[in-house]
Design an enzyme around this catalytic site. Structure first.
Site, PDB file in Angstrom:
ATOM      1  N   LYS A 195       0.919  -1.147  -0.050  1.00 13.33           N
ATOM      2  CA  LYS A 195      -0.128   0.058  -0.100  1.00 13.33           C
ATOM      3  C   LYS A 195       0.735   1.317   0.040  1.00 13.33           C
ATOM      4  O   LYS A 195       1.855   1.220   0.473  1.00 13.33           O
ATOM      5  CB  LYS A 195      -1.093   0.063   1.368  1.00 13.33           C
ATOM      6  CG  LYS A 195      -1.999  -0.793   1.273  1.00 13.33           C
ATOM      7  CD  LYS A 195      -2.752  -0.886   2.744  1.00 13.33           C
ATOM      8  CE  LYS A 195      -3.894  -1.901   2.744  1.00 13.33           C
ATOM      9  NZ  LYS A 195      -4.836  -1.761   1.756  1.00 13.33           N
ATOM     10  N   ARG A 242     -10.261 -11.693   1.841  1.00 18.46           N
ATOM     11  CA  ARG A 242     -11.274 -12.811   1.268  1.00 18.46           C
ATOM     12  C   ARG A 242     -10.271 -13.867   1.495  1.00 18.46           C
ATOM     13  O   ARG A 242     -11.244 -15.032   1.387  1.00 18.46           O
ATOM     14  CB  ARG A 242     -11.620 -12.313  -0.117  1.00 18.46           C
ATOM     15  CG  ARG A 242     -10.392 -12.070  -1.119  1.00 18.46           C
ATOM     16  CD  ARG A 242     -10.879 -11.235  -2.295  1.00 18.46           C
ATOM     17  NE  ARG A 242     -10.824  -9.804  -1.868  1.00 18.46           N
ATOM     18  CZ  ARG A 242     -11.340  -8.918  -2.901  1.00 18.46           C
ATOM     19  NH1 ARG A 242     -11.493  -9.161  -4.022  1.00 18.46           N
ATOM     20  NH2 ARG A 242     -11.509  -7.821  -2.284  1.00 18.46           N
TER      21      ARG A 242
HETATM   22  N1  BES Z   1      -8.310  -3.811   4.461  1.00 19.34           N
HETATM   23  C1  BES Z   1      -8.404  -3.163   3.313  1.00 19.34           C
HETATM   24  C2  BES Z   1      -9.609  -2.649   3.022  1.00 19.34           C
HETATM   25  C3  BES Z   1      -9.691  -1.124   3.399  1.00 19.34           C
HETATM   26  C4  BES Z   1      -9.083  -0.059   2.459  1.00 19.34           C
HETATM   27  C5  BES Z   1     -10.359  -0.870   4.519  1.00 19.34           C
HETATM   28  C6  BES Z   1      -9.161   0.986   2.948  1.00 19.34           C
HETATM   29  C7  BES Z   1     -10.095   0.367   4.962  1.00 19.34           C
HETATM   30  C8  BES Z   1      -9.666   1.414   4.099  1.00 19.34           C
HETATM   31  C9  BES Z   1      -8.311  -4.694   2.226  1.00 19.34           C
HETATM   32  O1  BES Z   1      -7.406  -5.716   2.668  1.00 19.34           O
HETATM   33  C10 BES Z   1      -7.930  -4.216   0.985  1.00 19.34           C
HETATM   34  O2  BES Z   1      -6.372  -3.954   0.934  1.00 19.34           O
HETATM   35  N2  BES Z   1      -8.743  -4.094  -0.062  1.00 19.34           N
HETATM   36  C11 BES Z   1      -8.294  -3.823  -1.611  1.00 19.34           C
HETATM   37  C12 BES Z   1      -8.884  -4.649  -2.192  1.00 19.34           C
HETATM   38  C13 BES Z   1      -8.317  -4.463  -3.684  1.00 19.34           C
HETATM   39  C14 BES Z   1      -6.962  -4.829  -3.899  1.00 19.34           C
HETATM   40  C15 BES Z   1      -8.981  -5.440  -4.675  1.00 19.34           C
HETATM   41  C16 BES Z   1      -9.005  -2.415  -1.598  1.00 19.34           C
HETATM   42  O3  BES Z   1      -9.853  -2.080  -1.149  1.00 19.34           O
HETATM   43  O4  BES Z   1      -8.148  -1.491  -2.192  1.00 19.34           O
HETATM   44 MN    MN Z   2      -5.461  -5.513   1.814  1.00 22.41          MN
END
Ligand code: BES
Ligand code: MN
Ligand code: ZN
Length: 519
Positions: free
Chosen positions: A299, A373
């Site tokens: 990230k 997931r």
């Molecule tokens: N934990 C995150 C989701 C999240 C993002 C929660 C921002 C709160 C704030 C999750 O594991 C994630 O990184 N999801 C990705 C999925 C994508 C790679 C398909 C996302 O939402 O960007």
């Molecule tokens: Mn994630």
């Protein structure tokens, strides 16, 4: 491998203790540091307000007359007792529009007032909120909502503030007495308060764990916390699968995500088994990524510290199991919490990997940041193996759900209209809001891979819905619903309430849902 350093022993003080009760005290004569009374935005106080106002020689109505306080929701005003009444101060709390008053508005007002009382360093407060409210609101429901609100608003997450940093000197404990002189009403209020104390305590227990950073809460220490909870809670048992068993079971999703971290993954399984269970077994499944760096698909650094909250779904399940065990509904419940830390490193899973999950379905990894997931699919399958009839999973799953709904509603998806209605009903009763979103065939199409059964990301759009569709594939044999709490789970509570950090979303919703299912 070196053991990660765990800073639990560095915590310098205990979280504030909160207790709510009902007392046969008079709101005017009762001695307290703070007495709380509600005012609607029409400015008309009720009987309790008028009595206090009279004793204070018009001190309350004067504030309203000047327009300094209008009784609007989320506002308060302080008036000093000056020895004319039993209390040192009166806190007037706004209840908003009289015609629109809901039990949740009362919960919020109680939270506001309790937060104020802690800021005023009160050790004892009298609440006379309910006395002036419309009679159509049941005293049990009011007692519960006021108690929940008090726990919510009085909470402070300050266990890591050093001793020299305690300049405000908040009280170690606050006791709230709901003033009621009528014995029958007091009894009914008391029934609700009992439930509210349990709910509020469980929710704050969850908030504290959610708030703790990832150098303190990792999968093994979270599992230890769950074991400690079960050890002191009659009716609740906890078994923990360690890395070796997770591997042996073939839980490839949980293994894949966990393998990049120096702290190993865990599958925490709590079981609440009442003496006379009836009806269907419920499985609550919660995502507990103790830190989500994104892994190899790392990230951006801005805001990454918030990813300590990526365990919030799992911790909400933990808090709900605590409340359920105390409230004892006659239904069997499993709390299943897959926990891992998503980190980049030489052992990490990679984009391009093909993972065989516990269910046997294969998944092509296209983004290691879609890790929630991958651990949930194994945990949901475990719930199926444990013969759960109803499975509700809860997870800070997608940024897309935050884009869609913002910070005050969780996304709710399911293939079952009945379950949607049941969860919506629980949501309305407990004040934790949801919004129904789709997860059907068109979204599932986007999750299909050419080289495996599924892939772990969909297209560019509808990310909350494609993620839910993916999870739904592992719950074909049960009645299943999914709550994406990414928005509500990560929201910084200090924007609206007294304490920085988590609002503990999900504890009340899951507990209320389970209690309703048991009826
Ligand atoms: N934990 C995150 C989701 C999240 C993002 C929660 C921002 C709160 C704030 C999750 O594991 C994630 O990184 N999801 C990705 C999925 C994508 C790679 C398909 C996302 O939402 O960007
Ligand atoms: Mn994630
Ligand atoms: Zn995540």
């Amino acid at each position: 491998m070196p053991m990660p350093y765990d800073g639990v022993h560095l915590m310098s003080r205990e979280i504030i203790k909160i207790k709510v009760g009902v007392g046969r005290v008079d709101a005017v004569a009762g001695a307290a540091e703070v007495t709380v009374v509600g005012v609607f935005s029409d400015g008309k106080g009720g009987a309790v307000f008028r009595k206090l106002d009279k004793a204070l020689n018009g001190g309350l109505s004067q504030v309203l007359g000047l327009g300094d306080f209008k009784g609007e929701a989320n506002t308060t005003a302080v008036v000093y007792g000056n020895k004319a009444i039993g209390a040192r101060r009166v806190v007037m709390v706004g209840l908003g529009d009289r015609a629109k008053l809901t039990v949740d508005a009362v919960r919020q007002a109680a939270g506001r007032a309790a937060s104020m009382a802690v800021d005023l360093k009160a050790k004892k407060a009298i609440f006379a909120l309910h006395g002036d409210l419309p009679k159509k609101l049941r005293p049990e429901a009011l007692g519960q909502a006021i108690a929940e609100g008090v726990h919510f608003g009085a909470y402070r997450w300050d266990e890591f503030l050093g001793k020299g940093n305690d300049k405000d000197g908040r009280p170690a404990a606050i006791g709230v007495v709901i003033a009621e002189t009528d014995a029958a009403v007091a009894k009914a209020l008391g029934e609700g308060v009992k439930v509210g104390n349990i709910m509020g305590e469980a929710q704050n227990f969850a908030r504290t764990i959610m708030n703790r950073p990832a150098n303190v809460v990792n999968p093994p220490s979270l599992a230890a916390e769950a074991k400690r909870l079960a050890a002191r809670t009659p009716g609740l048992t906890c078994s923990v699968m360690e890395e070796k068993q997770i591997r042996a079971k073939g839980m490839g999703g949980l293994m894949a995500v966990g393998q990049g971290s120096a702290t190993q993954p865990r599958l925490i399984v709590l079981k609440y088994s009442p003496a006379r269970a009836r009806g269907r077994t419920i499985g609550l499944v919660g995502k507990a990524i103790t830190f989500d760096s994104g892994g190899i698909s790392i990230k951006p650094s801005e805001g990454m510290q918030e990813m300590k909250f990526d365990k919030s779904g799992g911790v909400a399940v933990l808090g709900a199991m605590k409340a359920i065990a105390a409230l004892k509904p006659p239904v069997q419940v499993y709390g299943i919490i897959p926990s891992a830390e998503n980190m980049p490193g030489g052992m990490s899973y990679r984009p391009g990997d093909i993972v065989t999950t516990y269910s046997g379905k294969t998944v092509e990894i296209q983004n290691t940041d879609a890790e929630g997931r991958m651990i949930l699919c194994d945990a949901i399958h475990h719930a199926v193996m444990l013969k759960c009839d109803v499975v509700v999973d809860v997870a800070t799953l997608t940024g897309a759900s935050v884009v869609a709904l913002g910070e005050w509603r969780a996304a709710l998806m399911s293939h079952s209209d009945r379950l949607i209605e049941r969860i919506k009903a629980a949501s309305e009763a407990c004040g934790e809001n949801v919004w129904h979103m789709p997860c059907g065939e068109e979204y599932l199409e986007l999750m299909k891979s050419k080289i495996a059964d599924l892939k772990n990301i969909g297209g560019k759009w509808g990310g909350a819905c494609t993620a839910a569709a993916f999870l739904g594939e592992f719950a074909r044999d049960v009645e299943w619903a999914h709550l994406d709490i990414a928005g509500v789970g990560m929201v910084d509570g200090s924007k609206k309430f007294g304490s920085p950090g988590s609002i503990g979303y999900g504890v009340r919703l899951l507990t209320t849902f389970v209690r309703n299912e048991a009826e």
